[in-house]
Design a protein around this motif. Structure first.
Motif, PDB file in Angstrom:
ATOM      1  N   UNK A  43       0.831  -1.215   0.000  1.00  0.00           N
ATOM      2  CA  UNK A  43       0.000   0.000   0.000  1.00  0.00           C
ATOM      3  C   UNK A  43       0.864   1.263   0.000  1.00  0.00           C
ATOM      4  N   UNK A  44       1.890   1.262  -0.842  1.00  0.00           N
ATOM      5  CA  UNK A  44       2.794   2.399  -0.949  1.00  0.00           C
ATOM      6  C   UNK A  44       2.698   3.068  -2.315  1.00  0.00           C
ATOM      7  N   UNK A  45       1.614   2.833  -3.026  1.00  0.00           N
ATOM      8  CA  UNK A  45       1.435   3.434  -4.347  1.00  0.00           C
ATOM      9  C   UNK A  45       0.926   4.857  -4.176  1.00  0.00           C
ATOM     10  N   UNK A  46       1.605   5.784  -4.813  1.00  0.00           N
ATOM     11  CA  UNK A  46       1.147   7.177  -4.831  1.00  0.00           C
ATOM     12  C   UNK A  46       1.156   7.672  -6.272  1.00  0.00           C
ATOM     13  N   UNK A  47       0.848   8.933  -6.473  1.00  0.00           N
ATOM     14  CA  UNK A  47       0.734   9.493  -7.818  1.00  0.00           C
ATOM     15  C   UNK A  47       2.049   9.363  -8.595  1.00  0.00           C
ATOM     16  N   UNK A  48       3.174   9.493  -7.923  1.00  0.00           N
ATOM     17  CA  UNK A  48       4.472   9.385  -8.601  1.00  0.00           C
ATOM     18  C   UNK A  48       4.720   7.959  -9.090  1.00  0.00           C
ATOM     19  N   UNK A  49       4.369   6.983  -8.268  1.00  0.00           N
ATOM     20  CA  UNK A  49       4.557   5.581  -8.639  1.00  0.00           C
ATOM     21  C   UNK A  49       3.648   5.224  -9.818  1.00  0.00           C
TER      22      UNK A  49
END
Length: 185
Positions: A43-49
């Motif tokens: 659960x470490x997905x953000x807009x940059x990823x």
């Protein structure tokens, strides 16, 4: 799956973006997907990823996968869409729609949803309104319609007064290309 939408800028996230981009540039999409899947599980997905993974798919000519990722994370029905919905992800999705050559309806919906998002979040009384669109995205919208020979829509984007950006020379060039592609000199 749950999507984490805080945009934490720890060094690991930046390193993962670089890693995913490197895998995309070297056409090692399996490694990029494995890295992305691992981040999703944590659960470490953000807009940059998401942006890095979209770029990797585009570099590997997997345009449908880039578009699907945009739709998964940036669609207005998604609870965290506002934090994933930005100029860079929209630009990449439109680029994938152009390169796939058969995604007019999808790209048109992306543009319309983006413009509705801008209109909905417009706050003209503030110094930094939310309806500010980068010149690069404005040009990509014009490019999109030009590639599909939709000159009227390209001109409508160019003339749109609700966006707080003035078209630059690249936007003028994109509109001129749209007219040429349509056979209007």
């Amino acid at each position: 799956p749950q999507h984490q939408h805080n945009d934490n800028h720890d060094g690991n996230i930046y390193a993962y973006c670089v890693l995913i981009n490197a895998h995309g540039l070297t056409r090692n999409i399996e490694a990029a997907i494995a890295t992305f899947t691992n981040l999703r599980a944590q659960q470490r997905v953000n807009v940059s990823i998401v942006g890095a993974m979209m770029a990797a798919h585009i570099h590997c000519k997997q345009y449908a996968y880039a578009i699907a990722l945009y739709q998964e994370y940036c669609h207005d029905d998604h609870a965290a869409a506002a934090s994933f919905h930005n100029d860079i992800s929209t630009y990449s999705a439109l680029k994938a729609c152009i390169l796939s050559r058969d995604r007019y309806e999808c790209g048109h919906r992306i543009i319309q949803n983006y413009l509705m998002h801008c209109d909905r979040h417009s706050q003209p009384h503030k110094q930094q309104p939310h309806n500010e669109v980068s010149a690069e995205l404005l040009r990509k919208m014009i490019d999109f319609y030009g590639e599909y020979q939709q000159v009227k829509q390209a001109r409508d984007i160019f003339d749109r007064r609700g966006m707080r950006i003035q078209p630059n020379l690249e936007c003028v060039g994109a509109l001129m290309k749209a007219y040429v592609n349509h056979g209007e000199y």
